[in-house]
Design a protein around this motif. Structure first.
Motif, PDB file in Angstrom:
ATOM      1  N   CYS A  64       0.837  -1.202   0.000  1.00 57.77           N
ATOM      2  CA  CYS A  64       0.000   0.000   0.000  1.00 57.77           C
ATOM      3  C   CYS A  64       0.872   1.252   0.000  1.00 57.77           C
ATOM      4  O   CYS A  64       1.679   1.462   0.911  1.00 57.77           O
ATOM      5  CB  CYS A  64      -0.916   0.001   1.222  1.00 57.77           C
ATOM      6  SG  CYS A  64      -2.196  -1.259   1.155  1.00 57.77           S
ATOM      7  N   LYS A  65       0.676   2.078  -1.024  1.00 59.26           N
ATOM      8  CA  LYS A  65       1.326   3.390  -1.120  1.00 59.26           C
ATOM      9  C   LYS A  65       0.266   4.395  -1.576  1.00 59.26           C
ATOM     10  O   LYS A  65       0.244   4.822  -2.725  1.00 59.26           O
ATOM     11  CB  LYS A  65       2.498   3.340  -2.099  1.00 59.26           C
ATOM     12  CG  LYS A  65       3.626   2.407  -1.675  1.00 59.26           C
ATOM     13  CD  LYS A  65       4.757   2.405  -2.682  1.00 59.26           C
ATOM     14  CE  LYS A  65       5.879   1.467  -2.235  1.00 59.26           C
ATOM     15  NZ  LYS A  65       7.002   1.447  -3.225  1.00 59.26           N
ATOM     16  N   ASP A  98      -5.543   3.532   5.150  1.00 60.06           N
ATOM     17  CA  ASP A  98      -4.370   2.683   5.327  1.00 60.06           C
ATOM     18  C   ASP A  98      -3.825   2.793   6.754  1.00 60.06           C
ATOM     19  O   ASP A  98      -3.484   1.787   7.386  1.00 60.06           O
ATOM     20  CB  ASP A  98      -3.302   3.079   4.313  1.00 60.06           C
ATOM     21  CG  ASP A  98      -2.076   2.191   4.370  1.00 60.06           C
ATOM     22  OD1 ASP A  98      -2.233   0.956   4.282  1.00 60.06           O
ATOM     23  OD2 ASP A  98      -0.966   2.718   4.508  1.00 60.06           O
TER      24      ASP A  98
END
Length: 276
Positions: free
Chosen positions: A127-128, A138
């Motif tokens: 996850c970015k 996130d």
């Protein structure tokens, strides 16, 4: 009978989830700021989950088995300041529910936690996030994963993808298009429409969320999705035809968002296992 506290219970997704859970035989505590017009089978409670004085023991005679946290403001405005501003409120509310004895927590996640990605999103996909909405989701997931390891409660992270349906009430492109056509507009500014997404009708999403919450064998990140990529143009053109709208898309009026990939969809194996 499984008892489930649902936050955001009268929202765009929540009201469908409450009905689906009631249909499945759950005892539903429906929490929202607005409690009018909801499914009468649920026990409606007017609650501000961000209120610092919120105390679960004062609200529930007996703690629910599950807390299903759907409440989230401005979900269709990905860079609204409320995403980061509300983040600690989401965490503190869930922390209170866990400390009060809820044994399982299920939270609505989003594909936007991932950021730019091409292909299928699995639970192992890094996850970015590239929007405030994605960053906040996130961060909440990561914090709850840490707390789950420390305190031993079960965690389900129910990741949504491209949601549509019940469009008159929606702030999605489908809702905006529908309102534009009803207002007499003949054209609608649009992107190239080439990007492919995993589209899920809100009623089907609600059924997936309810089914996932009603069981405790499949935990962790659960993609609530179809697993099938469809181009935005194809989906929107079909929506125009199905609703007999007298409006045309103005392709290229808006640039494609930099954090949208050419094609992204969910790995649906876990939700298919739940649904059977």
């Amino acid at each position: 009978m499984l008892s489930i506290a649902v936050t955001g219970a009268n929202g765009y997704i929540g009201r469908h989830v409450v009905t689906a859970l009631c249909d499945m035989g759950a005892c539903v505590y429906a929490l929202d700021l607005c409690v009018e017009g909801g499914d009468p089978r649920a026990r409606w409670m007017q609650v501000d989950v961000f209120d610092p004085s919120f105390a679960p023991a004062e609200l529930f005679d007996e703690m629910p088995d599950v807390c299903l946290h759907l409440a989230w403001r401005n979900g269709f405005d990905h860079n609204a300041p409320t995403h980061m501003g509300d983040l600690s409120g989401h965490y503190l509310f869930l922390h209170k529910m866990i400390d009060a004895g809820v044994g399982r927590v299920a939270v609505m996640g989003s594909m936007h936690e991932v950021g730019y990605w091409e292909g299928a999103i699995t639970e192992e996909t890094p996850c970015k996030p590239l929007s405030a909405y994605g960053v906040a989701k996130d961060a909440l997931r990561r914090a709850l994963e840490i707390e789950s390891g420390r305190k031993g409660f079960a965690l389900q992270w129910l990741r949504g993808f491209y949601i549509y349906g019940d469009d008159a009430q929606s702030q999605s492109i489908f809702g905006k298009l529908l309102r534009a056509a009803r207002a007499g507009q003949k054209t609608f500014p649009f992107t190239t429409g080439k990007n492919k997404y995993d589209f899920t009708p809100v009623a089907e999403l609600a059924h997936m969320i309810a089914a996932a919450t009603m069981q405790d064998e499949v935990l962790g990140i659960i993609n609530c999705c179809s697993g099938k990529p469809v181009s935005l143009a194809e989906q929107i053109e079909g929506f125009i035809r199905d609703n007999h709208l007298d409006i045309q898309l103005e392709y290229g009026a808006f640039p494609d968002r930099p954090y949208d990939s050419p094609g992204v969809w969910g790995d649906a194996r876990k939700i298919q296992r739940i649904l059977g």
